[in-house]
Design a protein around this motif. Structure first.
Motif, mmCIF file in Angstrom:
data_model
loop_
_atom_site.group_PDB
_atom_site.id
_atom_site.type_symbol
_atom_site.label_atom_id
_atom_site.label_comp_id
_atom_site.label_asym_id
_atom_site.label_seq_id
_atom_site.Cartn_x
_atom_site.Cartn_y
_atom_site.Cartn_z
ATOM 1 N N LYS A 148 10.452 47.187 12.555
ATOM 2 C CA LYS A 148 8.828 47.149 11.650
ATOM 3 C C LYS A 148 8.760 45.247 10.969
ATOM 4 C CE LYS A 148 7.352 51.596 11.590
ATOM 5 N NZ LYS A 148 7.131 53.243 10.597
ATOM 6 N N LEU A 151 8.794 42.749 13.392
ATOM 7 C CA LEU A 151 7.213 42.275 14.101
ATOM 8 C C LEU A 151 6.805 42.214 13.486
ATOM 9 C CD1 LEU A 151 7.001 45.646 16.855
ATOM 10 C CD2 LEU A 151 7.225 42.831 17.363
ATOM 11 N N MET A 152 6.592 42.682 11.381
ATOM 12 C CA MET A 152 5.639 41.977 10.505
ATOM 13 C C MET A 152 6.391 39.873 10.360
ATOM 14 S SD MET A 152 3.301 44.191 9.989
ATOM 15 C CE MET A 152 2.308 45.239 10.685
ATOM 16 N N PHE A 155 4.857 38.448 12.815
ATOM 17 C CA PHE A 155 3.733 38.508 12.845
ATOM 18 C C PHE A 155 3.517 37.300 11.761
ATOM 19 C CE2 PHE A 155 -0.428 40.512 11.340
ATOM 20 C CZ PHE A 155 -1.500 39.716 12.632
ATOM 21 N N PHE A 217 2.556 46.961 3.879
ATOM 22 C CA PHE A 217 2.619 47.638 4.505
ATOM 23 C C PHE A 217 3.901 47.952 5.240
ATOM 24 C CE2 PHE A 217 -2.201 47.774 4.649
ATOM 25 C CZ PHE A 217 -3.099 49.506 4.317
ATOM 26 N N ASP A 221 8.150 50.882 3.558
ATOM 27 C CA ASP A 221 9.435 51.203 5.361
ATOM 28 C C ASP A 221 10.859 50.731 5.548
ATOM 29 O OD1 ASP A 221 7.304 53.226 5.841
ATOM 30 O OD2 ASP A 221 6.192 52.236 7.686
ATOM 31 N N GLU A 224 12.692 51.555 2.518
ATOM 32 C CA GLU A 224 13.563 52.974 2.488
ATOM 33 C C GLU A 224 14.527 53.111 4.027
ATOM 34 O OE1 GLU A 224 10.899 56.169 2.994
ATOM 35 O OE2 GLU A 224 12.087 57.977 2.736
ATOM 36 N N ARG A 288 11.906 54.765 -2.333
ATOM 37 C CA ARG A 288 10.781 54.038 -1.861
ATOM 38 C C ARG A 288 9.797 54.289 -2.725
ATOM 39 N NH1 ARG A 288 8.557 55.294 3.095
ATOM 40 N NH2 ARG A 288 6.249 55.694 3.338
ATOM 41 N N VAL B 34 -0.835 42.138 18.841
ATOM 42 C CA VAL B 34 0.157 42.854 17.757
ATOM 43 C C VAL B 34 -0.827 44.227 17.283
ATOM 44 C CG1 VAL B 34 0.898 42.542 15.893
ATOM 45 C CG2 VAL B 34 0.734 39.988 17.328
ATOM 46 N N ILE B 43 3.857 43.328 21.868
ATOM 47 C CA ILE B 43 3.610 42.751 20.800
ATOM 48 C C ILE B 43 4.962 41.920 20.608
ATOM 49 C CG2 ILE B 43 3.704 43.527 18.512
ATOM 50 C CD1 ILE B 43 3.742 45.958 18.651
ATOM 51 N N VAL B 47 2.893 37.357 19.691
ATOM 52 C CA VAL B 47 3.380 36.641 18.668
ATOM 53 C C VAL B 47 3.637 35.304 19.489
ATOM 54 C CG1 VAL B 47 5.176 36.501 17.149
ATOM 55 C CG2 VAL B 47 4.802 38.583 17.130
ATOM 56 N N MET B 50 0.809 33.190 19.579
ATOM 57 C CA MET B 50 0.267 32.775 18.462
ATOM 58 C C MET B 50 0.968 31.477 17.999
ATOM 59 S SD MET B 50 -0.137 36.639 16.335
ATOM 60 C CE MET B 50 -0.235 35.981 15.018
ATOM 61 N N LEU B 110 9.424 56.900 9.628
ATOM 62 C CA LEU B 110 8.995 56.669 8.242
ATOM 63 C C LEU B 110 8.003 56.388 7.806
ATOM 64 C CD1 LEU B 110 11.181 53.729 7.993
ATOM 65 C CD2 LEU B 110 11.925 55.897 7.407
ATOM 66 N N LYS B 111 7.604 57.604 7.076
ATOM 67 C CA LYS B 111 5.670 57.363 7.259
ATOM 68 C C LYS B 111 4.921 56.242 6.612
ATOM 69 C CE LYS B 111 5.613 59.611 2.366
ATOM 70 N NZ LYS B 111 6.114 60.215 2.548
ATOM 71 N N TRP B 112 3.987 55.765 7.464
ATOM 72 C CA TRP B 112 3.766 54.534 6.316
ATOM 73 C C TRP B 112 3.261 54.693 5.268
ATOM 74 C CZ3 TRP B 112 3.624 50.222 8.590
ATOM 75 C CH2 TRP B 112 3.567 50.232 10.249
#
Lengths: 466, 112
Positions: A148, A151-152, A155, A217, A221, A224, A288, B34, B43, B47, B50, B110-112
C-alpha cells in the motif's frame, strides 16, 4: 553538507559490517555514525553555502532541520536493540544501512535549492521506507503495508512530478529562487494557468507524503502493518523532512501567488485536524491511534507551514522536535511491552489493553509512557505544550481565526485518546511482568523523558537557537 | 550531428499546447488506471505511465525553451523510476510468495 556524503559512506560501511559475524557491533557503530553526521552537520552552522552547482543550500534553517532529523534518527536507532536475536529472518546491518541512506534523502529534502534535488531526496527517503515497511517478510500485515505504501507513494510522486513539470513549463526554471522571482513577476496577473495547476499539484504531492487529509488513507494501514521501530522512524523523520520541504516551498518559492493556495491549505488543515483527532478516538489499537495522532499533528504543523513570518520556522522546528521525542518514547514503550508479552507466549495485539497494569511492576515504563502521552496531548510542563502554544500564537498573530479555533477544539479532543493509554497503565487491572531493560534502552527512555520535561519547563533553551 | 541539432526544430513543428494536452491525457489515463485496477502489476504500470507523461512534458518544454535542464530532469526521473521498479517488484514477489495472488482486493487484513 558533508553530512550527506558521510552518511552515504557510513551506509555502505554498515553493509560491510554485516559480513562480520558479530551483531553486537552494529548498534554502537550506527550510533557513532549518526553522531559523526550530526557533528558534521553542525559544522555548517552560521555559514551560507551553495553546493554542487546551486543544487543544495546550507544555512541555519537547514542545519536546524537536519539536526532535528539526526537527533530523531539517533533516538530511533538507540531503541532498536539490534533487531532481536532471530539469526535467520532479520538483517540488522541492512536495516541500519537503509536507515542511514534514508536520512541522506531526508537531509536533501531539507537543503534542496533545485526541484531536481527535492525529487531525488524524496525518492531516496520513500524507496528506503518502502523496503523498511516490508521487512517483516513472513507477516502478511507487513507485506500489505509495504504494497500500500509503495503504490500510494509512487502515485503521489507522479502527481508531484507533473506539478514540477508544469511549473517548469510556466517559469523555465527548477531553481527555487529562480521560481520565486518569476512567480513574483507573474503574480501581476499575466501568470499562465499552468503555474497555478503546477503549484497545487506539487502541494498535493507533498501533503501525501506528510499524510495530511484527504490524502491520509495509507497512513493508518502502513503505520499499523510496519514493524513498530520503523513506524517510529517513519512518523518522525519522514514527517519532519516533508514539512521542511513544504515550508521551504510555501514560504519561499510560492509566496508570490499566496492567494491561490492559502485557502485550499486552510481548508485542508481543518480537515486534517478534524479527521485525525475524531478518528483517533475510535481506535482500539494503540499503534493505529498513534497513526491518527500523527495525522492530527500534521494538521497542527500545517497551521504554521503556510506562511513565512519571523517566528514560523522556529515554531515548526520546536514542534517537530517535541513531537518526535514524545512519539519515539511512546513507540519504545509499546515495543518493549509487546515483545515481553510475546516471549511469554501471550497473544498480543498492540491494543490499549496491552498496557493494563503496567505501573504495578514497571513504574519507569509507565512514567515514560505518561510523559510522552502528556506531551503529545499538549499538557503544560511538557515540550508538547510549548510546541502547540507557539503554533497557536503564530496563527493568532497572523489572524487565521477559523483554523485556529478548530485546532484548539481538536487538541481538547486529543486529550481523551491520549489519556486512554495512561488510564490503562495506572488504573486498569492487568498483569505485565517486571521487564528487564538493557542499559542503552533505559538511558534512551530516560533521556527522551527528561528532554520532554526540560523543554516543557524551559523551552527557550532550544527555541532561542532555532 | 546536424540531425541532432534539428530535433528541437522538429519538435517545434507541433504547437506546445498539443504536447501539454497529450501529456495530460496520458497522465489522466495513468491516474484512472491506479484508481480502478485491482492487479498490483497493472497499477504499477499505470504509475509508470504517469511518470512517462511527465517525461514527455518535460522534454517538450525543454525543447521549446531551448533549456537543457528539463531533459536532465528526465534522466533523473528514469533512473529513480528504475530503482522504484526494483523495489516495487520485489515487494510484489514477496506478497505472491505468501498468498499466491497479487490482487490488491485480497489484501484487507488492515481495515481502511
Amino acid at each position: 553538507m558533508n553530512s550527506i556524503i558521510a552518511l552515504s559512506l557510513f551506509g555502505i560501511a554498515n553493509l560491510f559490517l554485516g559480513f562480520l559475524n558479530n551483531r553486537k557491533i552494529l548498534l554502537p557503530a550506527t550510533l557513532a555514525f549518526v553522531l559523526v553526521a550530526l557533528g558534521l552537520n553542525l559544522a555548517d552552522w552560521n555559514q551560507e553555502y551553495l553546493w554542487f552547482n546551486n543544487m543544495l543550500r546550507t544555512n541555519n534553517l537547514s542545519v536546524n532541520f537536519a539536526s532535528v532529523i539526526l537527533v530523531a534518527t539517533f533516538l530511533v536507532v538507540a531503541v532498536s536493540r539490534g533487531f532481536g536475536d532471530d539469526e535467520e529472518h532479520t538483517h540488522p546491518a541492512e536495516y541500519y544501512a537503509i536507515m542511514l541512506f534514508s536520512v541522506v534523502g531526508a537531509i536533501m529534502m531539507v537543503t534542496f535549492e533545485n526541484l531536481i534535488m527535492l525529487f531525488v531526496g524524496l525518492e531516496i527517503l520513500s524507496v528506503s521506507m518502502y523496503i523498511l515497511t516490508g521487512t517483516d517478510k513472513r507477516n502478511l500485515r507487513s507485506n500489505e503495508a509495504a504494497l500500500k505504501y509503495f503504490l500510494m507513494g509512487a502515485f503521489a510522486t507522479g502527481i508531484l512530478l507533473f506539478g514540477i513539470a508544469l511549473i517548469y513549463g510556466a517559469t523555465g526554471s527548477f531553481n527555487i529562487h529562480g521560481i520565486e522571482a518569476l512567480v513574483l513577476t507573474a503574480a501581476g496577473g499575466s501568470a499562465p494557468a499552468l503555474l497555478y495547476i503546477g503549484i497545487v499539484m506539487v502541494i498535493i504531492g507533498l501533503l501525501f507524503k506528510v499524510s495530511a487529509a484527504p490524502f491520509h488513507f495509507w497512513t493508518p494501514d502502513v503505520y499499523e502493518g510496519a514493524p513498530a521501530i520503523f513506524t517510529a522512524f517513519m512518523s518522525t523523520v519522514v514527517k519532519t523532512a516533508g514539512f521542511a520541504a513544504l515550508f521551504r516551498l510555501l514560504g519561499g518559492a510560492f509566496t508570490g501567488v499566496y492567494g491561490t493556495w492559502i485557502y485550499i491549505l486552510y481548508f485542508l488543515t481543518m480537515l486534517t485536524l478534524i479527521i485525525g483527532n475524531i478518528t483517533a478516538v475510535y481506535q482500539q489499537s494503540f499503534k493505529r491511534m498513534l497513526a491518527y495522532s500523527s495525522i492530527s499533528h500534521a494538521g497542527y504543523l500545517m497551521l504554521t507551514a503556510t506562511a513565512k513570518v519571523a517566528h514560523t520556522q522556529s515554531s515548526i522546528l520546536f514542534y517537530s522536535l517535541a513531537y518526535s521525542v514524545a512519539t519515539i518514547s511512546a513507540f519504545a514503550v509499546l515495543m518493549v511491552v509487546a515483545e515481553t508479552k510475546e516471549s511469554n507466549a501471550e497473544k498480543t495485539n498492540e491494543n490499549f489493553d496491552i498496557f493494563n497494569g503496567l505501573a504495578k511492576n514497571n513504574p519507569l515504563l509507565a512514567f515514560v509512557l505518561t510523559v510522552s502521552m502528556l506531551s503529545l496531548a499538549g499538557i503544560p510542563l511538557t515540550a508538547g505544550f510549548w510546541g502547540k502554544f507557539f503554533i497557536f500564537s503564530d496563527a493568532f498573530q497572523r489572524g487565521i481565526v477559523v483554523p485556529l479555533v478548530v485546532a484548539v477544539l481538536m487538541s481538547a479532543v486529543g486529550i481523551y485518546y491520549y489519556f486512554k493509554a495512561i488510564i490503562s497503565a495506572y488504573f486498569k487491572e492487568g498483569d505485565v511482568p517486571a521487564i528487564e531493560l538493557k542499559p542503552i534502552y533505559k538511558i534512551t527512555l530516560i533521556v527522551t523523558t527528561l528532554l520532554t520535561i526540560v523543554l516543557g519547563i524551559a523551552p527557550d533553551l532550544v527555541k532561542s537557537i532555532f | 550531428m546536424q540531425q541532432m541539432q534539428q530535433i528541437p526544430d522538429v519538435i517545434k513543428l507541433i504547437p506546445l499546447n498539443f504536447y501539454v494536452l497529450f501529456s495530460s491525457a496520458l497522465f489522466c489515463i495513468g491516474i484512472v488506471g491506479v484508481l480502478t485496477r485491482r492487479n498490483a502489476i497493472i497499477i504499477f504500470m499505470s504509475v509508470e505511465l504517469m511518470l512517462n507523461a511527465v517525461n514527455l512534458l518535460l522534454a517538450a518544454f525543454s525543447s521549446y525553451r531551448a533549456d537543457p535542464s528539463g531533459q536532465i530532469f528526465v534522466f533523473f526521473i528514469m533512473a529513480v523510476a528504475a530503482a522504484e521498479v526494483a523495489v516495487g517488484l520485489a515487494i510484489i514477489v514477496m506478497i505472491y510468495r505468501n498468498i499466491q495472488t497479487i490482487d490488491v482486493g485480497i489484501l484487507n487484513k488492515l481495515k481502511w
